[in-house]
Each structure stands twice: as C-alpha cells, then as structure tokens.
Design an enzyme around this catalytic site. Structure first.
Site, short mmCIF file in Angstrom:
data_model
loop_
_atom_site.label_atom_id
_atom_site.label_comp_id
_atom_site.label_asym_id
_atom_site.label_seq_id
_atom_site.Cartn_x
_atom_site.Cartn_y
_atom_site.Cartn_z
N ALA A 13 0.83 -1.21 0.00
CA ALA A 13 0.00 0.00 0.00
C ALA A 13 0.86 1.26 0.00
O ALA A 13 0.40 2.34 -0.38
CB ALA A 13 -0.94 0.01 1.21
N LYS A 37 11.49 -1.00 12.02
CA LYS A 37 10.82 -2.08 11.30
C LYS A 37 11.09 -3.34 12.11
O LYS A 37 12.03 -4.10 11.81
CB LYS A 37 11.38 -2.19 9.88
CG LYS A 37 10.72 -3.26 9.02
CD LYS A 37 9.44 -2.77 8.39
CE LYS A 37 8.92 -3.80 7.39
NZ LYS A 37 7.61 -3.40 6.82
N ASP A 54 13.22 -2.02 2.98
CA ASP A 54 12.35 -1.10 3.71
C ASP A 54 13.02 -0.62 4.99
O ASP A 54 13.00 0.58 5.32
CB ASP A 54 11.02 -1.77 4.05
CG ASP A 54 10.19 -2.09 2.81
OD1 ASP A 54 10.53 -1.59 1.72
OD2 ASP A 54 9.20 -2.84 2.94
#
EC number: 6.3.3.3
Length: 233
Positions: A13, A37, A54
């Site tokens: 997303a 994360k 990420d």
C-alpha cells in the site's frame, strides 16, 4: 515527542514510502527521527547479514543513526507473511519479544518515532497473535496508509474499523496512489478522497501521487511535498 505505528490497507500500500517520507519531512524541519521495522521478511543476504530494503530506507532517515539490528531486529529471507517466515526458519516470535525490543527505543529522545508494521492490520505474527497487537501493546496511535485504487474505500473502512475495534486510536491516514487510472477522472477521484475523509473520521496527512518515474532511493524525499506531520497526542 510523538510516536506512531504505521499500517496499511494491504501489502504494497506504500507504508515504507510514507514512513520514510514522514521521517524525511521531520528531518527537513530539523527534528530528530527514528524509524523502526521490528520484523521484516523479504530480506537480502549480504556480507553483513540479512538486510531488508524497507528497513534500510527507515535507517537512512533516522538521525542520530542507530545500528541496523536496532531498526530491524528480526529479519527473514522469504517474502512471505511473518508467521510463515518464522515457521520456515524454525522459530516463533511473540508480541512480548517485539515489545521488549521496541519499548525502550520509544523512550529515545527523538522528536518523531515511527514503527512500521508488515502487510496489513490483520497480518498474523504467530498462531495466536497479530502483528498489529504491537500497537495496542505499546499504546501507539496508528497512521493508516491507504493504497488508492479500485476497492480502496472498502479496504480502508474495514481497516479503520478493525483498528478501533482493537482499542487503538486512528491518528490519521495517508492516501498513496497505486493505480494511475484511478485518478483519471479528477471529479470522481476527488469524490473518493472526500468519502475517505468522511468515513475514516481522522485527519488526512497527505495524498501521494504516483512516483514510479522517480528513482527508488529518492521516492521518500519526492513524497515529502505531499505529506504533513501529525500534530501529536
């Protein structure tokens, strides 16, 4: 000091784009930052160990800098759901374990700390716990990243309902345009955004256009102009 948990309506997303973008925005204003994360699958093998792109994006925009293992303590190679990745690795991770790592970091003297989840709100962490439980366990307000495409109204509303049903606060949402044709009809696109604003009943912190032509390393900085920092709680 403000701390938030970042979730999304689905995988891809745009959680990392928005998380790193908000960190970059805070840095542009001279604020100290930390992006976490806690668990990541889909990692690359490197000479230094498993690395997740990420997590590296969040690490690069965290100032003062911390070690990779602090930003991403649990890393797994296959790009699958966390509970499946841990199962393949022959281990099990609980919310208590994640909380033990993250909770002390939330006390760091940083102006903005963002904890990025994995997948959507209901992604399992193990056979009995969801990763989203970390937000409620640590009492973190939630920022929802809505992937703007056909079906996003349903996905966003269901996710917002689940966040609130679990006892967490929806502190804001960010729209991230995934499908270019979704915005082709400007009037209809505006109506969709207005519906999200009305039904999510939380501040809109920005709408990020498609950034596919921007080099991946620069995408968070390219998103900065389209984002607003949450006001805090």
């Amino acid at each position: 000091m403000t701390r938030y948990f970042i979730t999304g309506t689905d995988t891809d997303a745009g959680k990392t784009l928005v998380t790193a973008g908000l960190l970059a925005l805070a840095r542009s204003r001279g604020l100290s930052t930390l992006g976490l994360k806690p668990i990541a699958s889909g990692c690359r093998r490197t000479g230094a160990g498993l690395r997740n792109d990420d997590a590296l994006a969040l690490m690069a925009r965290s100032v003062p800098a911390l070690a990779y293992e602090t930003v991403n303590p649990f890393a797994f190679e296959p790009a699958i759901a966390p509970h499946l990745a841990t199962r393949q690795a022959g281990t099990n991770i609980s919310l208590a374990q994640l909380g033990e790592h993250v909770a002390p970091l939330l006390e760091e003297p940083r102006d903005l700390i963002l904890v990025e989840g994995a997948g959507g709100w209901r992604v399992p962490l193990n056979d009995s716990e969801d990763l989203s439980g970390l937000a409620t366990h640590l009492d973190l307000p939630v920022i929802l990243v809505v992937g703007l495409r056909l079906g996003c109204l349903n996905h966003a509303r269901l996710t917002a309902e689940a966040i609130r049903a679990d006892g967490a606060k929806l502190a804001g949402w960010v729209g991230n345009l995934l499908a270019a044709d979704f915005a082709r009809d400007a009037s209809l696109y505006a109506d969709n955004l207005a519906t999200l604003q009305h039904t999510l009943d939380a501040p809109c912190l920005g709408v990020v256009p498609r950034l596919s032509r921007v080099a991946p390393a620069r995408r968070p900085e390219a998103a900065v102009a389209h984002l607003e920092l949450p006001e805090g709680d």
